[in-house]
Design a protein around this motif. Sequence first.
Motif, PDB file in Angstrom:
ATOM      1  N   HIS A  23       0.821  -1.212   0.000  1.00  0.00           N
ATOM      2  CA  HIS A  23       0.000   0.000   0.000  1.00  0.00           C
ATOM      3  C   HIS A  23       0.854   1.261   0.000  1.00  0.00           C
ATOM      4  O   HIS A  23       0.424   2.308  -0.471  1.00  0.00           O
ATOM      5  CB  HIS A  23      -0.976  -0.005   1.185  1.00  0.00           C
ATOM      6  N   ASN A  27       2.263   3.529  -4.144  1.00  0.00           N
ATOM      7  CA  ASN A  27       1.772   4.905  -4.233  1.00  0.00           C
ATOM      8  C   ASN A  27       2.808   5.950  -3.820  1.00  0.00           C
ATOM      9  O   ASN A  27       2.474   7.113  -3.651  1.00  0.00           O
ATOM     10  CB  ASN A  27       0.521   5.040  -3.354  1.00  0.00           C
ATOM     11  N   VAL A  83       3.397  -0.228   9.357  1.00  0.00           N
ATOM     12  CA  VAL A  83       4.000   0.700   8.405  1.00  0.00           C
ATOM     13  C   VAL A  83       2.854   1.455   7.738  1.00  0.00           C
ATOM     14  O   VAL A  83       2.038   0.851   7.038  1.00  0.00           O
ATOM     15  CB  VAL A  83       4.842  -0.024   7.334  1.00  0.00           C
ATOM     16  N   ALA A  84       2.775   2.746   8.001  1.00  0.00           N
ATOM     17  CA  ALA A  84       1.714   3.571   7.423  1.00  0.00           C
ATOM     18  C   ALA A  84       2.313   4.541   6.426  1.00  0.00           C
ATOM     19  O   ALA A  84       3.394   5.074   6.647  1.00  0.00           O
ATOM     20  CB  ALA A  84       0.981   4.331   8.525  1.00  0.00           C
ATOM     21  N   GLY A  85       1.604   4.754   5.338  1.00  0.00           N
ATOM     22  CA  GLY A  85       2.105   5.728   4.373  1.00  0.00           C
ATOM     23  C   GLY A  85       1.589   5.429   2.982  1.00  0.00           C
ATOM     24  O   GLY A  85       0.753   4.543   2.822  1.00  0.00           O
ATOM     25  N   PRO A  86       2.079   6.091   1.956  1.00  0.00           N
ATOM     26  CA  PRO A  86       3.012   7.210   2.031  1.00  0.00           C
ATOM     27  C   PRO A  86       2.340   8.453   2.615  1.00  0.00           C
ATOM     28  O   PRO A  86       1.178   8.708   2.315  1.00  0.00           O
ATOM     29  CB  PRO A  86       3.392   7.436   0.564  1.00  0.00           C
ATOM     30  N   LEU A  87       3.056   9.201   3.428  1.00  0.00           N
ATOM     31  CA  LEU A  87       2.517  10.381   4.081  1.00  0.00           C
ATOM     32  C   LEU A  87       3.201  11.640   3.572  1.00  0.00           C
ATOM     33  O   LEU A  87       4.328  11.595   3.080  1.00  0.00           O
ATOM     34  CB  LEU A  87       2.693  10.264   5.594  1.00  0.00           C
ATOM     35  N   GLY A  88       2.507  12.755   3.710  1.00  0.00           N
ATOM     36  CA  GLY A  88       3.064  14.037   3.306  1.00  0.00           C
ATOM     37  C   GLY A  88       2.914  14.275   1.813  1.00  0.00           C
ATOM     38  O   GLY A  88       2.566  13.383   1.046  1.00  0.00           O
ATOM     39  N   HIS A  89       3.165  15.531   1.436  1.00  0.00           N
ATOM     40  CA  HIS A  89       3.105  15.892   0.014  1.00  0.00           C
ATOM     41  C   HIS A  89       4.341  15.378  -0.698  1.00  0.00           C
ATOM     42  O   HIS A  89       5.445  15.462  -0.156  1.00  0.00           O
ATOM     43  CB  HIS A  89       3.057  17.411  -0.151  1.00  0.00           C
ATOM     44  N   PRO A  90       4.195  14.910  -1.934  1.00  0.00           N
ATOM     45  CA  PRO A  90       5.380  14.594  -2.738  1.00  0.00           C
ATOM     46  C   PRO A  90       6.180  15.873  -3.001  1.00  0.00           C
ATOM     47  O   PRO A  90       5.649  16.979  -2.900  1.00  0.00           O
ATOM     48  CB  PRO A  90       4.782  14.058  -4.045  1.00  0.00           C
ATOM     49  N   MET A 212       7.183  13.545  15.377  1.00  0.00           N
ATOM     50  CA  MET A 212       5.793  13.300  14.970  1.00  0.00           C
ATOM     51  C   MET A 212       5.195  12.200  15.829  1.00  0.00           C
ATOM     52  O   MET A 212       5.915  11.408  16.425  1.00  0.00           O
ATOM     53  CB  MET A 212       5.731  12.849  13.513  1.00  0.00           C
ATOM     54  N   THR A 216      -0.563  12.269  10.484  1.00  0.00           N
ATOM     55  CA  THR A 216      -1.705  12.554   9.610  1.00  0.00           C
ATOM     56  C   THR A 216      -2.365  13.901   9.916  1.00  0.00           C
ATOM     57  O   THR A 216      -3.484  14.153   9.493  1.00  0.00           O
ATOM     58  CB  THR A 216      -2.782  11.457   9.737  1.00  0.00           C
ATOM     59  N   GLY A 217      -1.682  14.754  10.674  1.00  0.00           N
ATOM     60  CA  GLY A 217      -2.236  16.086  10.944  1.00  0.00           C
ATOM     61  C   GLY A 217      -3.125  16.151  12.163  1.00  0.00           C
ATOM     62  O   GLY A 217      -3.818  17.129  12.380  1.00  0.00           O
ATOM     63  N   PHE A 232       1.986  22.199   9.907  1.00  0.00           N
ATOM     64  CA  PHE A 232       2.245  20.840  10.368  1.00  0.00           C
ATOM     65  C   PHE A 232       3.117  20.160   9.328  1.00  0.00           C
ATOM     66  O   PHE A 232       2.704  19.985   8.181  1.00  0.00           O
ATOM     67  CB  PHE A 232       0.940  20.058  10.544  1.00  0.00           C
TER      68      PHE A 232
END
Lengths: 281, 448
Positions: A23, A27, A83-90, A212, A216-217, A232
């Motif tokens: 996942h 992405n 494992v969570a992600g992808p996070l943040g803006h590219p 962090m 996720t804000g 953030f």
Amino acid sequence: MYRVEKAERIADRIFEFWINAPHVARNAHAGQFVVLRIDEKGERIPLTISAAEGDLVRVVFMTIGKTTTQLSSLKAGDGIRDVAGPLGHPSEVKYWGRCIVIGGGAGIACLPILARELKEAGNEVLSIIGARNADLLLLEDELREASDELVICTDDGSKGYHGFPADILKEQVAEGNVDAVWIIGPAIMMKITSGVTREAGIKTFVSLNPIMVDGTGMCGSCRVTVGGETKFACVDGPEFDAHLVDWDEMMQRQRTYTDQEHESLDKYHDHVCRLEAKLNE
Amino acid sequence: MSKRAAEERLHDFDEVDHGLSEENAALEALRCMECVRPHCMKGCPVNIDIPEFINAVSEKKFHEAAKIIKAENMLPAICGRVCPQEAQCEGMCVLAHKDKPVRIGALERFVADWERKEGMELPEVAAQTGKRVAVVGSGPAGITAAAELARAGHKVTIFESLHAAGGVLIYGIPAFRLPKDIVETEIQQVLALGAELKLNHIVGRSVPVEELLAYDAVFIGTGAGLPYFMGLEGENLNGVYSANEFLTRVNLMHADRFPEYDTPIVRGSRVAVIGGGNVAMDAARICRRLGAKVSLIYRRREEDLPARHAEVENAIEEGVEMVCCANPTRIIGGPTVSGIECVKMEMCEADDSGRPKPRAMEGEGSTFTLDVDVVIEAIGQGPNPLLAHLIPDLELGKKGNIVVDEDGRTSIPHVFAGGDIATGAATVILAMGTAKKAAKSINEMLSS
């Protein structure tokens, strides 16, 4: 459970892990990060995505505190609980013209994916990497292949240019052929290096790594002041305009848990020692 | 119910009271007047058949009672604990006017706890429809929608960005108000209906928007996950937390048990909590359990505190000092917090809410400073912007909430929303109510 497919030490205290996390891997883009938690009692830590291939995502980290030290003890075949992600803006990948990407320490590992994406967008890419000495350099070949040109710097002159990436950047800025710059590394290095492009007004991105929790804000732990506004890093970043970042505040907040981090690491070392003693009995 | 003494409560994260016994539950149920037109039900956002279940309790038919409740509400052990019953079912009870209302919340909790002990019975699930529905978020809204949709026979996938399901029930509400094993059990019940749960999945990132919109229907329940900050000077000093962060570190990450658990927290010896809602009470009461002296700063009078009366009472019993009619003006220190400066507030003419409007006093003696080393801001939170902003054509309100009609429809035909992301920060039960409505709309759409 997310399986570690490959775990390798690639420089002094620096490790390269390939983790099966479809996942995320399918992405992922340059500039984004994962949040991982090793086990039930673990903390959630952000790590920048260094590469993605098929179902595997690569992270490269330096052992600093308890979590990174524990992580470095994992072997291929071991599992990571979350494992969570992808996070943040590219990263803001588009046609800029001539780009310079600069990496320091473990941050060097974030450059190949960025250089490749920038090249695909039609940019010319110069990569500059710096480390205290030759033993701390990493992913040179991969980065050389991903960029048009690679310059290596070491503080002690043990390899490449004897000095800092900032020196090379200064020359490049003086020559006047720079359209955008990325700097990824320790905060103090990003602060100092980005000073070089400030006067010339060259767009300069840095990848911030404040503390962090969720990523996720939701909590505001990673808040940074950018251009006088609270942002953030997890959802508004993690890349920001280097010239607008309040560096001193960010570095001060990074030190919030210094004492607890020592306590946690000491306890972990004790635990490992006792475990080894038991095994040797 | 038998409330534990405050001195005892301060040593653990166990519940304040242990609930009704079978005998006492049946006796309490007998107090119900069995009104011809029961008002209590009008006060319930999820339409539980309250008189019917109370009747079953009075006859000690507890399984029957559980069945009646779960026909409308799959999370009764949670609602029995955290619903503001005094403003809902109990507030509408005819007995509320002259005597004390029937303790409907305590009865709901009793029935749910009894069933959990004696063995749970799953409600029936309709034949499979073959329709796929995505539920984004596993908080009260998402779980409720997932339950309704799974019962209707749809193939439901719940996406959760954190490593544990439950949303605010897990990261926000502390264990002494809502034990975490209860949340887990009730969520397991929903999953047992056939819903699939994917943790660590951030919709919009791990699940691209196109993939999401390819489902036959989508329910968004991403909650009010964006903490507000006051914008005070000194707000980014080390030791200043949003309530969300503080609560998440303790409730989700167990920072209270550092270094056994890896997540650290700044352990203040004197803490200021800013705000007067339930979240502020939760944060203040956690700090008391961590051994700190706690001052709760609220700009209006004590009688105006928006938190549930019972929570204010618990907080005071546990030694939280209420500093009312005061507003913080700046946080002092560097790099760590050393104090908080406040201005006294005077109460003026009533505002739209009917309460007197607070106004900062001026002149000598109008300000004071509290010596504290941790500040927690619990002044509210907004809709989580992460997903909402990534979906093109999704209409958003001024505050970033997803605009929905009465039945939970958004501006995109097969996308629905409910809970705090649509309404703004509200209660668990209101989130569940809006989620139920949206799920009903989804069921109608998918069957036509």
